[in-house]
Design an enzyme around this catalytic site. Structure first.
Site, PDB file in Angstrom:
ATOM      1  N   SER A   7       0.845  -1.197   0.000  1.00  0.00           N
ATOM      2  CA  SER A   7       0.000   0.000   0.000  1.00  0.00           C
ATOM      3  C   SER A   7       0.875   1.239   0.000  1.00  0.00           C
ATOM      4  O   SER A   7       1.629   1.490   0.947  1.00  0.00           O
ATOM      5  CB  SER A   7      -0.906   0.019   1.234  1.00  0.00           C
ATOM      6  OG  SER A   7      -1.440   1.320   1.383  1.00  0.00           O
ATOM      7  N   HIS A  32      -0.978  -1.223  -4.423  1.00  0.00           N
ATOM      8  CA  HIS A  32      -2.283  -0.973  -3.808  1.00  0.00           C
ATOM      9  C   HIS A  32      -2.385   0.526  -3.518  1.00  0.00           C
ATOM     10  O   HIS A  32      -1.547   1.090  -2.804  1.00  0.00           O
ATOM     11  CB  HIS A  32      -2.412  -1.784  -2.516  1.00  0.00           C
ATOM     12  CG  HIS A  32      -3.751  -1.670  -1.850  1.00  0.00           C
ATOM     13  ND1 HIS A  32      -4.834  -2.433  -2.234  1.00  0.00           N
ATOM     14  CD2 HIS A  32      -4.189  -0.870  -0.844  1.00  0.00           C
ATOM     15  CE1 HIS A  32      -5.881  -2.122  -1.477  1.00  0.00           C
ATOM     16  NE2 HIS A  32      -5.519  -1.169  -0.628  1.00  0.00           N
ATOM     17  N   ASP A  34      -4.694   3.658  -2.136  1.00  0.00           N
ATOM     18  CA  ASP A  34      -5.829   3.957  -1.259  1.00  0.00           C
ATOM     19  C   ASP A  34      -6.343   5.373  -1.484  1.00  0.00           C
ATOM     20  O   ASP A  34      -5.682   6.344  -1.113  1.00  0.00           O
ATOM     21  CB  ASP A  34      -5.401   3.781   0.200  1.00  0.00           C
ATOM     22  CG  ASP A  34      -5.181   2.321   0.553  1.00  0.00           C
ATOM     23  OD1 ASP A  34      -6.127   1.537   0.400  1.00  0.00           O
ATOM     24  OD2 ASP A  34      -4.056   1.967   0.965  1.00  0.00           O
ATOM     25  N   MET A  36      -9.050   8.140  -0.582  1.00  0.00           N
ATOM     26  CA  MET A  36      -9.996   8.499   0.497  1.00  0.00           C
ATOM     27  C   MET A  36     -10.514   9.917   0.299  1.00  0.00           C
ATOM     28  O   MET A  36      -9.759  10.799  -0.119  1.00  0.00           O
ATOM     29  CB  MET A  36      -9.296   8.413   1.856  1.00  0.00           C
ATOM     30  CG  MET A  36      -8.630   7.077   2.116  1.00  0.00           C
ATOM     31  SD  MET A  36      -8.023   6.971   3.808  1.00  0.00           S
ATOM     32  CE  MET A  36      -7.035   5.453   3.700  1.00  0.00           C
ATOM     33  N   HIS A  65      -8.171   1.129  -4.479  1.00  0.00           N
ATOM     34  CA  HIS A  65      -9.174   0.897  -3.427  1.00  0.00           C
ATOM     35  C   HIS A  65      -9.870   2.223  -3.133  1.00  0.00           C
ATOM     36  O   HIS A  65      -9.286   3.112  -2.509  1.00  0.00           O
ATOM     37  CB  HIS A  65      -8.434   0.345  -2.188  1.00  0.00           C
ATOM     38  CG  HIS A  65      -9.281   0.136  -0.982  1.00  0.00           C
ATOM     39  ND1 HIS A  65      -8.737  -0.110   0.270  1.00  0.00           N
ATOM     40  CD2 HIS A  65     -10.634   0.128  -0.814  1.00  0.00           C
ATOM     41  CE1 HIS A  65      -9.720  -0.271   1.144  1.00  0.00           C
ATOM     42  NE2 HIS A  65     -10.872  -0.115   0.521  1.00  0.00           N
ATOM     43  N   MET A  67     -12.185   4.483  -1.247  1.00  0.00           N
ATOM     44  CA  MET A  67     -12.918   4.699   0.003  1.00  0.00           C
ATOM     45  C   MET A  67     -13.611   6.049  -0.113  1.00  0.00           C
ATOM     46  O   MET A  67     -13.244   7.015   0.549  1.00  0.00           O
ATOM     47  CB  MET A  67     -11.938   4.639   1.187  1.00  0.00           C
ATOM     48  CG  MET A  67     -11.506   3.219   1.513  1.00  0.00           C
ATOM     49  SD  MET A  67      -9.979   3.130   2.463  1.00  0.00           S
ATOM     50  CE  MET A  67      -8.807   3.160   1.103  1.00  0.00           C
ATOM     51  N   MET A 136     -11.616  -5.815   4.530  1.00  0.00           N
ATOM     52  CA  MET A 136     -10.932  -4.932   5.476  1.00  0.00           C
ATOM     53  C   MET A 136     -10.718  -5.662   6.799  1.00  0.00           C
ATOM     54  O   MET A 136     -11.658  -6.182   7.398  1.00  0.00           O
ATOM     55  CB  MET A 136     -11.755  -3.659   5.727  1.00  0.00           C
ATOM     56  CG  MET A 136     -11.947  -2.765   4.512  1.00  0.00           C
ATOM     57  SD  MET A 136     -10.427  -2.381   3.612  1.00  0.00           S
ATOM     58  CE  MET A 136      -9.430  -1.622   4.896  1.00  0.00           C
ATOM     59  N   ASP A 174      -6.756  -6.567   3.721  1.00  0.00           N
ATOM     60  CA  ASP A 174      -6.257  -5.194   3.759  1.00  0.00           C
ATOM     61  C   ASP A 174      -6.310  -4.612   5.169  1.00  0.00           C
ATOM     62  O   ASP A 174      -7.386  -4.318   5.672  1.00  0.00           O
ATOM     63  CB  ASP A 174      -7.092  -4.338   2.791  1.00  0.00           C
ATOM     64  CG  ASP A 174      -6.503  -2.955   2.590  1.00  0.00           C
ATOM     65  OD1 ASP A 174      -5.383  -2.700   3.097  1.00  0.00           O
ATOM     66  OD2 ASP A 174      -7.156  -2.133   1.921  1.00  0.00           O
TER      67      ASP A 174
HETATM   68  C1  DX5 Z   1      -6.668   1.402   5.169  1.00  0.00           C
HETATM   69  C2  DX5 Z   1      -6.144   1.098   3.781  1.00  0.00           C
HETATM   70  C3  DX5 Z   1      -5.044   0.106   3.778  1.00  0.00           C
HETATM   71  C4  DX5 Z   1      -3.854   0.510   4.576  1.00  0.00           C
HETATM   72  C5  DX5 Z   1      -3.007  -0.686   4.859  1.00  0.00           C
HETATM   73  O1  DX5 Z   1      -7.774   2.209   5.076  1.00  0.00           O
HETATM   74  O2  DX5 Z   1      -7.177   0.596   2.963  1.00  0.00           O
HETATM   75  O3  DX5 Z   1      -4.699  -0.254   2.461  1.00  0.00           O
HETATM   76  O4  DX5 Z   1      -3.095   1.501   3.973  1.00  0.00           O
HETATM   77  O5  DX5 Z   1      -1.949  -0.277   5.657  1.00  0.00           O
HETATM   78  P1  DX5 Z   1      -1.299  -1.202   6.758  1.00  0.00           P
HETATM   79  O6  DX5 Z   1      -0.742  -2.388   6.054  1.00  0.00           O
HETATM   80  O7  DX5 Z   1      -0.247  -0.312   7.340  1.00  0.00           O
HETATM   81  O8  DX5 Z   1      -2.373  -1.577   7.745  1.00  0.00           O
HETATM   82 ZN    ZN Z   2      -6.605  -0.346   0.996  1.00  0.00          ZN
END
Ligand code: DX5
Ligand code: ZN
Length: 217
Positions: A7, A32, A34, A36, A65, A67, A136, A174
């Site tokens: 990530s 990956h 993220d 948000m 991903h 969010m 998750m 994740d």
């Molecule tokens: C959380 C994200 C994850 C996160 C994972 O909302 O979707 O992808 O960055 O990070 P670690 O591996 O540090 O938990």
């Molecule tokens: Zn993620």
């Protein structure tokens, strides 16, 4: 061997080019990413311009991903930015089946991300249409959180559902994946491990990725 998806949320953004090169030359399989929006989750990260810039030098598929609320508004923009796999949250999709069709129509693989409190059974009627379930194992919003142990039985339940349906869906885990719990997660049925903090806070990220890749061998 699990698919490893570091990530980039935990990468050093002041040296993003070098971090991308580190992943390119490692045994990692996917990036990956993220996204948000400060509405679906209490945090804001990055969007299309950063992803499009990363795409110029990244040599592995982009697992994006989302969010965000109303993700369907941006499918085309993320396809253009370079997403190869696009995951929407079950909890942000009143019309999940329609979203999956729309993502595939744009040439991407379709993923469904599911929060820790949402039952796996909500996926039963469309499991054959899902390429990746991003399960998750923390509450989405931040990297570096602790793995929620109940996830393990959800993985087993999902694996059973996929097998029963004869589907090819991948199970991606994740949040909170570490070198200590990765073997248990893979043994429960996970196909893909996302790892942010574990990879990027390591003094030797290449070797950490290699060790994750060897899990369950
Ligand atoms: C959380 C994200 C994850 C996160 C994972 O909302 O979707 O992808 O960055 O990070 P670690 O591996 O540090 O938990
Ligand atoms: Zn993620």
């Amino acid at each position: 061997m699990p698919i490893i998806a570091p990530s980039m949320l935990s990468a050093d953004f002041t040296r993003l080019g070098a971090e991308i090169e580190m992943i390119n030359t490692s045994e990692a399989d996917w990036f990956h990413l993220d996204v948000m929006d400060g509405r679906f989750v209490p945090n804001i990260t990055f969007g299309m311009p950063i992803i499009a810039a990363m795409k110029k030098t990244a040599a592995k598929p982009f697992d994006v991903h989302l969010m965000i609320v109303e993700p369907e508004k941006y499918f085309e923009a993320f396809a253009k930015a370079g997403a190869d796999i696009l995951s929407v949250h079950l909890e942000a999709s009143p019309h999940l089946h329609r979203n999956l069709q729309a993502i595939k129509a744009l040439g991407m693989k379709a993923g469904v991300a599911i929060n820790p409190h949402s039952p796996i059974s909500l996926l039963a009627d469309l499991i054959e249409d899902i390429d990746v379930v991003c399960m998750m194992s923390v509450n989405p919003g931040f990297g570096g959180q602790k793995f929620i142990p109940q996830t393990l039985r959800k993985i087993q339940e999902l694996k059973q559902m996929i097998t029963n349906a004869g589907a090819n869906t991948l199970i991606e885990i994740d949040g909170g994946v570490t070198l200590d719990n990765a073997a248990t997660i893979v043994a429960a049925g996970a196909d893909v491990l996302v790892a942010g903090n574990t990879v990027f806070s390591s003094s030797n990220p290449h070797n950490t990725i290699k060790l994750l890749k060897q899990v369950g061998k």
